[in-house]
Design a protein around this motif. Structure first.
Motif, PDB file in Angstrom:
ATOM      1  N   GLY A 215       0.829  -1.203   0.000  1.00 27.34           N
ATOM      2  CA  GLY A 215       0.000   0.000   0.000  1.00 27.34           C
ATOM      3  C   GLY A 215       0.854   1.241   0.000  1.00 27.34           C
ATOM      4  O   GLY A 215       1.506   1.548  -0.992  1.00 27.34           O
ATOM      5  N   SER A 216       0.915   1.937   1.122  1.00 25.66           N
ATOM      6  CA  SER A 216       1.643   3.216   1.113  1.00 25.66           C
ATOM      7  C   SER A 216       3.159   3.044   1.302  1.00 25.66           C
ATOM      8  O   SER A 216       3.874   4.020   1.429  1.00 25.66           O
ATOM      9  N   PHE A 217       3.634   1.805   1.349  1.00 24.25           N
ATOM     10  CA  PHE A 217       5.085   1.610   1.486  1.00 24.25           C
ATOM     11  C   PHE A 217       5.499   0.284   0.849  1.00 24.25           C
ATOM     12  O   PHE A 217       4.643  -0.536   0.515  1.00 24.25           O
ATOM     13  N   MET A 218       6.772   0.099   0.654  1.00 22.55           N
ATOM     14  CA  MET A 218       7.228  -1.164   0.049  1.00 22.55           C
ATOM     15  C   MET A 218       8.722  -1.396   0.304  1.00 22.55           C
ATOM     16  O   MET A 218       9.471  -0.482   0.673  1.00 22.55           O
ATOM     17  N   PHE A 309      11.582   4.977  -9.566  1.00 27.20           N
ATOM     18  CA  PHE A 309      10.642   3.864  -9.676  1.00 27.20           C
ATOM     19  C   PHE A 309      10.467   3.282 -11.075  1.00 27.20           C
ATOM     20  O   PHE A 309       9.717   2.337 -11.255  1.00 27.20           O
ATOM     21  N   TYR A 310      11.118   3.830 -12.060  1.00 32.75           N
ATOM     22  CA  TYR A 310      11.124   3.161 -13.372  1.00 32.75           C
ATOM     23  C   TYR A 310      12.525   2.639 -13.675  1.00 32.75           C
ATOM     24  O   TYR A 310      12.790   2.108 -14.751  1.00 32.75           O
ATOM     25  N   GLY A 311      13.461   2.846 -12.754  1.00 29.81           N
ATOM     26  CA  GLY A 311      14.827   2.389 -12.996  1.00 29.81           C
ATOM     27  C   GLY A 311      15.404   3.012 -14.259  1.00 29.81           C
ATOM     28  O   GLY A 311      16.117   2.348 -15.028  1.00 29.81           O
ATOM     29  N   GLN A 312      15.126   4.299 -14.490  1.00 28.93           N
ATOM     30  CA  GLN A 312      15.563   4.910 -15.753  1.00 28.93           C
ATOM     31  C   GLN A 312      16.469   6.130 -15.583  1.00 28.93           C
ATOM     32  O   GLN A 312      16.863   6.731 -16.572  1.00 28.93           O
ATOM     33  N   GLU A 360       4.537   8.047 -11.734  1.00 31.27           N
ATOM     34  CA  GLU A 360       3.337   7.202 -11.835  1.00 31.27           C
ATOM     35  C   GLU A 360       3.662   5.752 -11.477  1.00 31.27           C
ATOM     36  O   GLU A 360       2.844   5.056 -10.895  1.00 31.27           O
ATOM     37  N   ASN A 361       4.846   5.297 -11.826  1.00 33.22           N
ATOM     38  CA  ASN A 361       5.220   3.914 -11.513  1.00 33.22           C
ATOM     39  C   ASN A 361       5.391   3.701 -10.009  1.00 33.22           C
ATOM     40  O   ASN A 361       5.231   2.598  -9.503  1.00 33.22           O
ATOM     41  N   PHE A 362       5.709   4.773  -9.316  1.00 31.11           N
ATOM     42  CA  PHE A 362       5.791   4.721  -7.851  1.00 31.11           C
ATOM     43  C   PHE A 362       4.444   4.274  -7.313  1.00 31.11           C
ATOM     44  O   PHE A 362       4.338   3.357  -6.489  1.00 31.11           O
ATOM     45  N   GLU A 363       3.372   4.904  -7.851  1.00 31.48           N
ATOM     46  CA  GLU A 363       2.030   4.546  -7.385  1.00 31.48           C
ATOM     47  C   GLU A 363       1.701   3.100  -7.755  1.00 31.48           C
ATOM     48  O   GLU A 363       1.152   2.358  -6.952  1.00 31.48           O
ATOM     49  N   GLU A 364       2.123   2.696  -8.969  1.00 29.08           N
ATOM     50  CA  GLU A 364       1.816   1.325  -9.400  1.00 29.08           C
ATOM     51  C   GLU A 364       2.530   0.295  -8.514  1.00 29.08           C
ATOM     52  O   GLU A 364       1.928  -0.646  -8.027  1.00 29.08           O
ATOM     53  N   LYS A 373      -6.054  -8.071  -9.556  1.00 35.39           N
ATOM     54  CA  LYS A 373      -6.469  -7.556 -10.878  1.00 35.39           C
ATOM     55  C   LYS A 373      -5.270  -7.029 -11.673  1.00 35.39           C
ATOM     56  O   LYS A 373      -5.272  -7.031 -12.895  1.00 35.39           O
ATOM     57  N   PHE A 374      -4.251  -6.562 -10.950  1.00 35.02           N
ATOM     58  CA  PHE A 374      -3.046  -6.061 -11.613  1.00 35.02           C
ATOM     59  C   PHE A 374      -2.375  -7.197 -12.390  1.00 35.02           C
ATOM     60  O   PHE A 374      -1.933  -7.044 -13.526  1.00 35.02           O
ATOM     61  N   LEU A 375      -2.331  -8.349 -11.733  1.00 32.63           N
ATOM     62  CA  LEU A 375      -1.723  -9.533 -12.346  1.00 32.63           C
ATOM     63  C   LEU A 375      -2.482  -9.930 -13.609  1.00 32.63           C
ATOM     64  O   LEU A 375      -1.882 -10.219 -14.651  1.00 32.63           O
ATOM     65  N   ILE A 376      -3.811  -9.905 -13.525  1.00 33.52           N
ATOM     66  CA  ILE A 376      -4.651 -10.247 -14.683  1.00 33.52           C
ATOM     67  C   ILE A 376      -4.388  -9.237 -15.811  1.00 33.52           C
ATOM     68  O   ILE A 376      -4.211  -9.602 -16.969  1.00 33.52           O
TER      69      ILE A 376
END
Ligand SMILES: Cc1cc2nc3c(=O)[nH]c(=O)nc-3n(C[C@H](O)[C@H](O)[C@H](O)COP(=O)(O)OP(=O)(O)OC[C@H]3O[C@@H](n4cnc5c(N)ncnc54)[C@H](O)[C@@H]3O)c2cc1C
Length: 451
Positions: A215-218, A309-312, A360-364, A373-376
């Motif tokens: 959720g709000s952390f990882m 968060f996109y490793g770019q 945006e990828n941070f949020e993802e 559902k993300f996996l699907i």
């Protein structure tokens, strides 16, 4: 006063590779770095990421410089994300096709290799030279050294690859019509280690980027060649149920790890010690424009620092170098102002796009990867890509495994989002995803593109 042909500020990853490219064009390059020469002793990361993910754009720039074969042995391929749920169950989500991987590499070793290479080509290295001031009217540079000596010189060309807190950018900030925007995000990060097992093996699958999304952390972990993993804990600084502010002692650390990252906790024998010893660092997004003034240019993080968060960040900086070099090839080494003007015009929309995508990828990564559902959704997109490889390229693939301009990937990604949101709105999608009319989805995408 001494006069340099080209002065590159900052011998980080981007400055070192840039110096290699410039030297290969026969230019006389001086590279200035505020730190000591870390090739002679233990590399100090100064709280910065210990290992990072190298992907296609980065590889392309290395290959053109003839460095791919030298860098490859330092890397470990990661073919997908391994998601750890709160009960220790893991799910593997491939990044792309079977042979597509991003590569974990130690920042320190990589930087040392690039500096060695620059030196062997004849780049003049100036360690312990901190750029204190740039006078943009005359391209004058002032450096300080640890023994208190101040050196002044003039340079025909100055390129600032001195990172997010660039001294060249500071000088540009004083000019009229220089736009600058920076944002610290709510989260900070701390690096921790999962050591090799007692048998000297990796404690988890080394060919994946491990993620514990909560959720709000990882927490994430990337493998190292010594069979350890470097973990990065991303937490809000304050104001949330779980944040850095509330972690005061051993009990707090253990309680949070046992509750949310229990399987990782079991693999971290010196967790508390590391937690209080290692710094907590902040994350910044930074954009500015223009990147040039006369014969001075910003490049890499100095011109566009993004959240990781996109490793770019590094990959886009390497791509900057490649594009700049192509322009030098086309326009020659006597037209620096034209080269720089074209460079910033071509590149700015793309770095803006990757900065936005990283945010945006941070949020993802934080919120959605744990959602079934993300996996699907990822499976549907992978199937679309397999059936219609030219018509549907997942956003992650466009960013990570192609050289498509980031801005194009961004707009294609937005259209795909629109179409996929419609597909995912079906309440029975988790059961029906395999029976979807895939051709219809492609038609919807074509229609969206035509608008
Ligand atoms: C936690 C984290 C994880 C990341 N992971 C990834 C990843 O997986 N993949 C990816 O592509 N990117 C990643 N990045 C981004 C990446 O680290 C940066 O984009 C990259 O380091 C930028 O390189 P640079 O050379 O432009 O700047 P820097 O790496 O900051 O180097 C700048 C250099 O300039 C020197 N310097 C600074 N000021 C002066 C001065 N005044 N005078 C002389 N020298 C000076 C510094 O000492 C330094 O050596 C990550 C970033 C973070 C924070």
């Amino acid at each position: 006063m001494k006069k340099n042909e080209i002065s590159v500020l900052g011998a980080g990853l981007i400055g070192s590779l840039l110096s290699i490219y410039l030297r290969k064009r026969g230019l006389d390059v001086n590279l200035y770095e505020k730190r000591a020469d870390n090739r002679k002793g233990e590399y100090s990361e100064e709280g910065r990421s210990i290992n990072m993910a190298l992907s296609d754009r980065g590889w392309r720039a290395l290959e053109k410089a003839g460095l791919k074969e030298k860098v490859l042995p330092l890397t470990i391929p990661m073919y997908g994300r391994k998601i750890h749920d709160e009960h220790g169950k893991t799910t593997f989500i491939p990044y792309g096709n079977e042979d597509q991987a991003i590569y974990s590499i130690s920042r320190g070793k990589f930087n040392q290799l690039l500096v060695d290479e620059a030196e062997s080509l004849g780049v003049k290295l100036n360690f312990e030279h901190k750029c204190e001031e740039v006078d943009l009217r005359y391209n004058h540079l002032t450096f300080s050294t640890p023994d208190g000596i101040t050196e002044k010189l003039e340079s025909n060309v100055i390129i600032g690859s001195d990172g997010a807190y660039s001294s060249l950018r500071n000088a540009m900030l004083k000019q009229v019509r220089f736009n600058y925007r920076q944002e610290y995000i709510s989260h900070g990060y701390k690096e921790l280690t999962i050591p090799a097992t007692a048998e000297g093996e990796f404690a988890m699958d080394p060919n994946a980027l491990h993620i514990w999304p909560r959720g709000s952390f990882m927490l994430i972990a990337l493998p190292n060649p010594d069979k350890s993993f470097t973990c990065t804990l991303f937490l809000p600084f304050d104001g949330e149920r779980v944040c850095f502010e509330i972690i005061q002692d051993k009990k707090d650390v253990e309680s949070i790890f046992k509750t949310y990252f229990d399987d990782a906790f079991e693999m971290m024998p010196n967790l508390t010690e590391q937690f209080f010893k290692n710094p907590t660092a902040s994350l910044i997004n930074l954009e500015c424009y223009p990147w040039m003034l006369n014969r001075a240019l910003l490049i890499g993080d100095a011109s566009h620092a993004m959240v990781p968060f996109y490793g770019q960040g590094m990959n886009s900086g390497f791509e900057d170098v490649l594009i700049l070099d192509e322009l030098i090839g086309k326009l020659g080494t006597n037209a620096w102002e034209l080269v720089f003007a074209k460079f910033q015009k071509i590149r700015k929309p793309d770095t803006d796009a990757i900065c936005r995508l990283a945010m945006e990828n941070f949020e993802e990564m934080r919120d959605q990867v744990a959602d079934p559902k993300f996996l699907i959704r990822k499976r549907i997109e992978a199937k679309l890509h397999a059936l219609y490889p030219k018509d549907w390229i997942p956003l992650y693939t466009m960013v990570t495994f192609s050289s498509m301009p980031y801005s194009e990937a961004y707009s294609q990604g937005k259209l795909q989002d629109m179409v996929m949101n419609r597909v995912m709105a079906d309440p029975l999608i988790t059961q029906n995803w395999n029976k979807l009319d895939y051709e219809d989805i492609i038609n919807q995408m074509d229609k969206a593109k035509a608008v």
